[in-house]
Every structure is written in structure tokens, then in C-alpha cells.
Design a protein around this motif. Structure first.
Motif, short mmCIF file in Angstrom:
data_model
loop_
_atom_site.label_atom_id
_atom_site.label_comp_id
_atom_site.label_asym_id
_atom_site.label_seq_id
_atom_site.Cartn_x
_atom_site.Cartn_y
_atom_site.Cartn_z
N UNK A 16 0.83 -1.21 0.00
CA UNK A 16 0.00 0.00 0.00
C UNK A 16 0.86 1.26 0.00
N UNK A 17 2.16 1.08 0.22
CA UNK A 17 3.06 2.23 0.34
C UNK A 17 3.77 2.51 -0.99
N UNK A 18 4.17 3.78 -1.13
CA UNK A 18 4.89 4.20 -2.33
C UNK A 18 6.38 3.98 -2.19
N UNK A 19 6.94 4.19 -0.99
CA UNK A 19 8.39 4.08 -0.80
C UNK A 19 8.71 3.46 0.55
N UNK A 20 9.60 2.50 0.57
CA UNK A 20 10.29 2.04 1.77
C UNK A 20 11.76 2.42 1.61
N UNK A 21 12.43 2.71 2.73
CA UNK A 21 13.84 3.10 2.67
C UNK A 21 14.68 2.23 3.62
N UNK A 22 14.81 0.93 3.33
CA UNK A 22 15.59 0.05 4.22
C UNK A 22 17.09 0.19 4.02
N UNK A 23 17.83 -0.13 5.09
CA UNK A 23 19.27 -0.34 4.91
C UNK A 23 19.48 -1.81 4.55
N UNK A 24 20.72 -2.21 4.42
CA UNK A 24 21.00 -3.59 3.98
C UNK A 24 20.44 -4.63 4.96
N UNK A 25 20.56 -4.37 6.27
CA UNK A 25 20.04 -5.31 7.26
C UNK A 25 18.53 -5.41 7.21
N UNK A 26 17.89 -4.27 7.06
CA UNK A 26 16.42 -4.26 7.00
C UNK A 26 15.92 -4.93 5.72
N UNK A 27 16.74 -4.93 4.69
CA UNK A 27 16.35 -5.59 3.45
C UNK A 27 16.20 -7.10 3.67
N UNK A 28 17.06 -7.71 4.51
CA UNK A 28 16.91 -9.13 4.84
C UNK A 28 15.54 -9.37 5.50
N UNK A 29 15.14 -8.45 6.37
CA UNK A 29 13.84 -8.55 7.05
C UNK A 29 12.70 -8.50 6.04
N UNK A 30 12.79 -7.59 5.07
CA UNK A 30 11.73 -7.50 4.06
C UNK A 30 11.70 -8.75 3.18
N UNK A 31 12.88 -9.34 2.97
CA UNK A 31 12.96 -10.53 2.10
C UNK A 31 12.39 -11.78 2.78
N UNK A 32 12.44 -11.83 4.11
CA UNK A 32 11.97 -12.99 4.86
C UNK A 32 10.48 -12.82 5.18
N UNK A 33 9.65 -13.57 4.49
CA UNK A 33 8.20 -13.39 4.66
C UNK A 33 7.72 -13.82 6.04
N UNK A 34 8.58 -14.56 6.80
CA UNK A 34 8.16 -15.05 8.11
C UNK A 34 8.61 -14.14 9.26
N UNK A 35 9.60 -13.28 9.04
CA UNK A 35 10.19 -12.52 10.14
C UNK A 35 9.27 -11.39 10.60
N UNK A 36 8.96 -11.32 11.90
CA UNK A 36 8.13 -10.22 12.40
C UNK A 36 8.94 -8.98 12.76
#
Length: 284
Positions: free
Chosen positions: A137-157
Motif C-alpha cells: 500500500x506504500x509508495x516508498x520504503x527506505x531500508x538499509x541492507x540489514x532491513x532488506x533481509x527482514x523484508x525478504x523474509x516473509x516469516x520474520x516479524x
């Protein structure tokens, strides 16, 4: 209007108002906030961009939160009750206690507005929307490299709970972004902050920024917050290249002030106008 929503750690209550930067502090009404990191650093950099281009200063909705979630409750309740009155063009969510119960009602509120604002999220706001399956629903997310792993893992809360089979793999930013898009766990545009900044849209890399190369910036807390703030203001301005421009200006600041790991983020924020000026001159 640009509306910035996030928590701050060192004040009591709810702070709502047009923001300014004076004497190295972010000011909202009579309240002053250190700009050295977090939500206030994000907001201060947005203020500086808006001031340079003669735009209306951002409206901030800040909740004081020391980890008990009280400030987060207050700022979301304000958004639920009054976001329509602010008539926002862009809304940015930043640091907060990521209470999952607020994700759905926030999107419902946004979708009830006569004019849909652009939605940007970083830090806790990004964690909340990914965890509640509302990232797309969002237009932009601004993750760093570590947060990108979190976005990639569909199970991680939460970024602390990325599964080992993902966390310990040597995955490229491209493959991680691909996983995040496949699972609808990121926004339409993902601005990945790091030694090499990358911009993905719909799963496809559209921009990459590697210079000027300032390794010391990786050691300075808050340089990701300034990107989010400047990007928010440039999107509010209607700049068609806002994401790329924010990444370049951030690096130009680091070069201009000759930053070191000991550099304070307030020095970055003070140099925003000079770096924009340099960028604009080179772009003519």
C-alpha cells in the motif's frame, strides 16, 4: 502538505505543529528536539529541503515514547481522528513502537481521504506495514541492507528474527529485493541505503548510486534518516527524480563536510542547503 509521523524519546506528550530548525535543534511550538538521530533527524533534513525550495514546512505529529508504546498510541490516535484535516500530499512514518493493531486502521484512514497522499515508511513504520501485510500500500520504503533481509523474509516479524537460512546466506541486494517483491513485503519503490545505494521499482533496479564514495558515512548514525527526510520533502516538491536526488545530496554532504566516524548528524543537516546548491548547479 508534508506530514511526518514518528516517536521521539525525550519529551512528554504529543507534539503537533509546523517544524523549524534553529540553533541546531528541531522546533515544534515551544518544544525543542535534538536532531542527532531518529525521527527528529529525519524531520530536520526535510525542513531544510522545504526551506531551500520555498515549500511549506512539514507538519509533525510526534509522540513521546520511551518504549512503553504510549507515544505511539497518541500519534496514531491523532492520525485516525485528524489526518483528513491536514489534507496531506505526502505522509511519512518513521520511528515508532510497531503495534500491529494500527496497520489496518491507518491504511483505512488513508483510503478514506478525498486525495490519496503518497506514503513513505522507514524504521518502525516500515516494520509495522511489512508485518501487517500492508507494505504494498506504500509508495516508498527506505531500508538499509540489514532491513532488506527482514523484508525478504516473509516469516520474520522484526529484523532481529530473520531466519538463519536467509540471514547467513551471502545474498545480493538484487536477490533480496526480488524476494521482498515476490512476497509483497515492500513498497512500490524500495530505496536501499548502503555503501552502494540502489533504487528498485516493481522489483526492477532503476538506479544505483556509488559516488562520491564516503566510507565514513557507514559509521555515522542518522545518515539513513536524513535520506528519508530529504526524499520525503523532494517528493512533496513533486521532483520526478526525488529518490535518486536525495541519495546524491546525502553523499555530497558527506564529501562537503569531510565527515569522519565522529561527525554528528547535525553537521549533515546544517550542510543540506549547500549540497542542494551544488547538485542544482551540476544539473543545469
Amino acid at each position: 502538505m508534508l506530514v511526518l509521523i514518528g516517536t521521539v524519546p525525550n519529551k512528554v506528550g504529543l507534539h503537533i505543529g509546523s517544524a523549524s530548525v534553529d540553533g541546531g535543534k528541531l522546533k515544534i511550538g515551544n518544544a525543542e528536539f535534538s536532531v542527532e538521530r531518529g525521527t527528529a533527524a529525519m524531520a530536520a533534513s526535510a525542513v531544510m529541503v522545504c526551506k531551500y525550495y520555498g515549500l511549506e514546512s512539514p507538519l509533525c505529529i510526534f509522540g513521546a515514547d520511551t518504549g512503553d508504546g504510549v507515544g505511539t498510541n497518541m500519534m496514531f490516535h491523532e492520525a485516525f481522528e485528524n489526518l483528513d484535516k491536514y489534507d496531506p500530499d505526502v505522509v511519512t512514518l518513521h520511528y515508532m513502537f510497531p503495534k500491529v493493531g494500527y496497520g489496518g486502521p491507518f491504511i483505512a484512514k488513508v483510503e478514506s481521504l478525498k486525495k490519496r497522499p503518497q506514503l513513505i515508511a522507514d524504521a518502525g513504520g516500515m516494520y509495522l506495514m511489512k508485518t501487517t501485510k500492508l507494505a504494498d500500500k506504500f509508495d516508498v520504503f527506505t531500508p538499509d541492507q540489514g532491513e532488506l533481509y527482514f523484508l525478504a523474509d516473509e516469516m520474520a516479524p522484526h529484523p532481529l528474527y530473520v531466519r538463519e537460512e536467509i540471514a547467513y546466506k551471502d545474498l545480493t541486494a538484487g536477490s533480496l529485493a526480488g524476494m521482498a517483491y515476490k512476497n509483497r513485503n515492500t513498497a512500490r519503490t524500495t530505496v536501499i541505503k548502503g555503501a552502494v545505494d540502489q533504487v528498485y521499482r516493481g522489483g526492477v533496479k532503476i538506479k544505483e548510486v556509488s559516488g562520491p564514495n564516503i566510507p565514513a558515512m557507514e559509521a555515522i548514525g542518522g545518515t539513513g534518516d536524513t535520506i528519508t527526510g530529504m526524499l520525503s520533502a523532494l517528493r512533496f516538491k513533486g521532483d520526478p527524480d526525488a529518490d535518486f536526488k536525495a541519495l546524491i545530496i546525502n553523499r555530497l554532504i558527506g564529501e562537503k563536510i569531510r565527515c569522519t566516524p565522529a561527525t554528528q548528524i547535525s553537521e549533515f543537516i546544517n550542510a543540506v542547503p549547500e549540497a542542494i546548491e551544488e547538485y542544482e548547479k551540476k544539473s543545469r
